[in-house]
Design an enzyme around this catalytic site. Structure first.
Site, PDB file in Angstrom:
ATOM      1  N   HIS A 133       0.817  -1.214   0.000  1.00  0.00           N
ATOM      2  CA  HIS A 133       0.000   0.000   0.000  1.00  0.00           C
ATOM      3  C   HIS A 133       0.850   1.263   0.000  1.00  0.00           C
ATOM      4  O   HIS A 133       0.346   2.368   0.139  1.00  0.00           O
ATOM      5  CB  HIS A 133      -0.916  -0.033   1.237  1.00  0.00           C
ATOM      6  CG  HIS A 133      -2.028   0.953   1.219  1.00  0.00           C
ATOM      7  ND1 HIS A 133      -2.173   1.933   2.173  1.00  0.00           N
ATOM      8  CD2 HIS A 133      -3.067   1.126   0.367  1.00  0.00           C
ATOM      9  CE1 HIS A 133      -3.240   2.650   1.926  1.00  0.00           C
ATOM     10  NE2 HIS A 133      -3.808   2.191   0.828  1.00  0.00           N
ATOM     11  N   LYS A 135       3.443   4.369  -1.231  1.00  0.00           N
ATOM     12  CA  LYS A 135       3.615   5.281  -2.368  1.00  0.00           C
ATOM     13  C   LYS A 135       4.916   6.038  -2.155  1.00  0.00           C
ATOM     14  O   LYS A 135       4.983   6.954  -1.323  1.00  0.00           O
ATOM     15  CB  LYS A 135       2.453   6.276  -2.487  1.00  0.00           C
ATOM     16  CG  LYS A 135       1.074   5.633  -2.692  1.00  0.00           C
ATOM     17  CD  LYS A 135       0.340   5.436  -1.408  1.00  0.00           C
ATOM     18  CE  LYS A 135      -1.057   4.875  -1.643  1.00  0.00           C
ATOM     19  NZ  LYS A 135      -1.712   4.475  -0.386  1.00  0.00           N
ATOM     20  N   ASP A 140      17.911   9.861  -7.162  1.00  0.00           N
ATOM     21  CA  ASP A 140      19.322  10.255  -7.018  1.00  0.00           C
ATOM     22  C   ASP A 140      19.757  10.560  -5.590  1.00  0.00           C
ATOM     23  O   ASP A 140      20.679  11.378  -5.391  1.00  0.00           O
ATOM     24  CB  ASP A 140      19.609  11.488  -7.887  1.00  0.00           C
ATOM     25  CG  ASP A 140      19.553  11.188  -9.373  1.00  0.00           C
ATOM     26  OD1 ASP A 140      19.578  10.002  -9.748  1.00  0.00           O
ATOM     27  OD2 ASP A 140      19.486  12.142 -10.157  1.00  0.00           O
ATOM     28  N   HIS A 301      -8.531  11.665   1.437  1.00  0.00           N
ATOM     29  CA  HIS A 301      -7.787  10.410   1.471  1.00  0.00           C
ATOM     30  C   HIS A 301      -6.499  10.536   2.287  1.00  0.00           C
ATOM     31  O   HIS A 301      -5.698   9.606   2.341  1.00  0.00           O
ATOM     32  CB  HIS A 301      -7.467   9.988   0.026  1.00  0.00           C
ATOM     33  CG  HIS A 301      -6.924   8.609  -0.133  1.00  0.00           C
ATOM     34  ND1 HIS A 301      -5.615   8.361  -0.484  1.00  0.00           N
ATOM     35  CD2 HIS A 301      -7.524   7.403   0.008  1.00  0.00           C
ATOM     36  CE1 HIS A 301      -5.423   7.051  -0.569  1.00  0.00           C
ATOM     37  NE2 HIS A 301      -6.553   6.448  -0.265  1.00  0.00           N
ATOM     38  N   LYS A 303      -3.642  10.721   5.223  1.00  0.00           N
ATOM     39  CA  LYS A 303      -3.317   9.933   6.410  1.00  0.00           C
ATOM     40  C   LYS A 303      -2.294  10.738   7.215  1.00  0.00           C
ATOM     41  O   LYS A 303      -1.082  10.534   7.110  1.00  0.00           O
ATOM     42  CB  LYS A 303      -2.725   8.575   6.045  1.00  0.00           C
ATOM     43  CG  LYS A 303      -3.648   7.693   5.162  1.00  0.00           C
ATOM     44  CD  LYS A 303      -3.343   7.869   3.709  1.00  0.00           C
ATOM     45  CE  LYS A 303      -3.994   6.816   2.827  1.00  0.00           C
ATOM     46  NZ  LYS A 303      -5.419   6.670   2.928  1.00  0.00           N
ATOM     47  N   ASP A 308      -0.037  18.365  19.762  1.00  0.00           N
ATOM     48  CA  ASP A 308       0.579  19.387  20.618  1.00  0.00           C
ATOM     49  C   ASP A 308       1.473  20.354  19.849  1.00  0.00           C
ATOM     50  O   ASP A 308       2.380  20.962  20.439  1.00  0.00           O
ATOM     51  CB  ASP A 308       1.381  18.727  21.746  1.00  0.00           C
ATOM     52  CG  ASP A 308       0.491  18.101  22.799  1.00  0.00           C
ATOM     53  OD1 ASP A 308      -0.746  18.235  22.686  1.00  0.00           O
ATOM     54  OD2 ASP A 308       1.020  17.464  23.731  1.00  0.00           O
TER      55      ASP A 308
END
Length: 383
Positions: A133, A135, A140, A301, A303, A308
């Protein structure tokens, strides 16, 4: 599935939503950039690929065979044609609907298709059933990207997501994650990638990587540790929010000690079952003092989380069983007030496209919704 079909027709996730320009911050010797709009992110990623001189590591969960997907395919092919070493990883299950011809590259591009059925899945489902899952893009040793964005035209303009770019020594965190995964899952025909190590240490910016084949799940632990430390506020944005018992207890415990705990989720996501499972926790959270905000008109979408004004995370893992104890995932853990301030401004921006869910409104929801939530509750261990 039937309910989802009718819901999509009645409430398409196609409304415009606020976005912010990319924002840079410096953590040690590394520059971070927060992206909240797909077009901005994709242009930066394609620019990095086009400027590659030595290598490109590209890993994605979903890679659509549309106009945006074709631009990435072309950029990777052009990089390989000019002598850049190009390595590609994509998840086989997530791309079953994409024509297999789209993923047929020339011999100068090394491609790892993460298999959707693996030996041993029946004997050890936790170790062998997780999806890739993640990405990740690394170019370089100089620039790297990680976050919630998959590759496709839908995500470019119609989904609100969050991604992070790194420029500097901390790019090693993403390079190392890609190399370890490649070497673990490569076929004999694919070369071994060199593990170069790192002379730079940046304790305030590190990658947490879930690896179900090794039963290693640190992302869940960084959430639990950070929530337990909270004294002021917790701001969480999730596409699919189905907390387990310990995370639920941590959030309720923080609210009991006076922490302002806010959770932002889609009012309607692209997965009706995930929505109904998430709603099974709403009454408990609302009664316990946690504030829930519903993102309206479009799919969010992202995450991300901040706590604090100091601790932040951006990555690929949702707060659900699939992400926290099932899939291969990667989240950056960042302890830096400037990055936290940037993500808090993004959170405030997203609240402007949301409505707060009150306990009275939730308890007065329709009987049909209550029945649906009860019917899908046995699926909770799967998601």
């Amino acid at each position: 599935m039937v309910a989802d079909m009718f819901r999509t027709r009645r409430h398409p996730l196609d409304k415009p939503f606020p976005t912010a320009d990319p924002v840079d911050n410096t953590v040690g010797a590394t520059t971070t950039t927060v992206y909240t709009y797909g077009d901005d992110l994709y242009e930066a990623m394609l620019e990095a690929i086009r400027g590659a001189r030595r290598y490109v590591f590209f890993e994605t969960y979903i890679w659509k065979g549309d106009e945006v997907g074709a631009r990435f395919r072309e950029a990777l092919s052009e990089a390989a044609a000019r002598g850049v070493d190009v390595y590609v990883v994509y998840d086989g299950f997530a791309n079953l609907v994409v024509p297999s011809s789209f993923f047929r590259f020339g011999p100068d591009i090394r491609v790892l298709r993460f298999p959707w059925v693996r030996p041993g899945v029946l004997l050890s489902p936790v170790r062998e059933s997780g999806r890739d899952h993640r990405k990740i893009l690394v170019v370089d040793d100089e620039v790297g990207f990680v976050g919630g964005y998959n590759i496709g035209s839908l995500y470019a303009r119609h989904w609100r997501d969050t991604h992070l770019r790194l420029q500097g020594p901390a790019v090693w965190e993403l390079r190392n994650a890609f190399v370890d995964f490649w070497n673990r899952w490569r076929t004999p025909q694919l070369p071994v990638l060199q593990d170069v190590g790192s002379t730079a240490w940046l304790p305030q910016l590190r990658a947490a990587r879930n690896a179900p084949s090794d039963l290693v799940f640190p992302i869940r632990n960084i959430y639990l540790d950070a929530i337990d430390r909270a004294t002021s506020h917790v701001q969480i944005t999730q596409a699919y929010f189905i907390p387990d018992r310990e995370i639920l207890a941590a959030l309720l415990g923080a609210a009991r000690r006076g922490v302002d705990v806010r959770v932002l989720v889609p009012e309607r996501s692209n997965h009706v079952v995930a929505d109904w499972l998430a709603r099974g926790h709403y009454a408990t959270l609302l009664r316990g003092g946690v504030r829930i905000f519903l993102y309206t008109g479009a799919m969010i979408h992202a995450k991300t989380a901040t706590i604090d004004g100091r601790w932040s995370t951006v990555g690929t893992a949702n707060i659900d069983r699939l992400s926290l104890t099932g899939n291969y995932e990667i989240n950056l853990e960042i302890v830096d007030p400037d990055v936290a301030a940037t993500l808090e401004r993004v959170f405030e921006m997203d609240l402007g496209n949301s409505r707060e869910l009150t306990l009275d409104a939730w308890e007065s929801r329709s009987r049909l919704n209550k029945v649906g939530e009860r019917l899908v509750s046995p699926l909770a261990p799967l998601l």
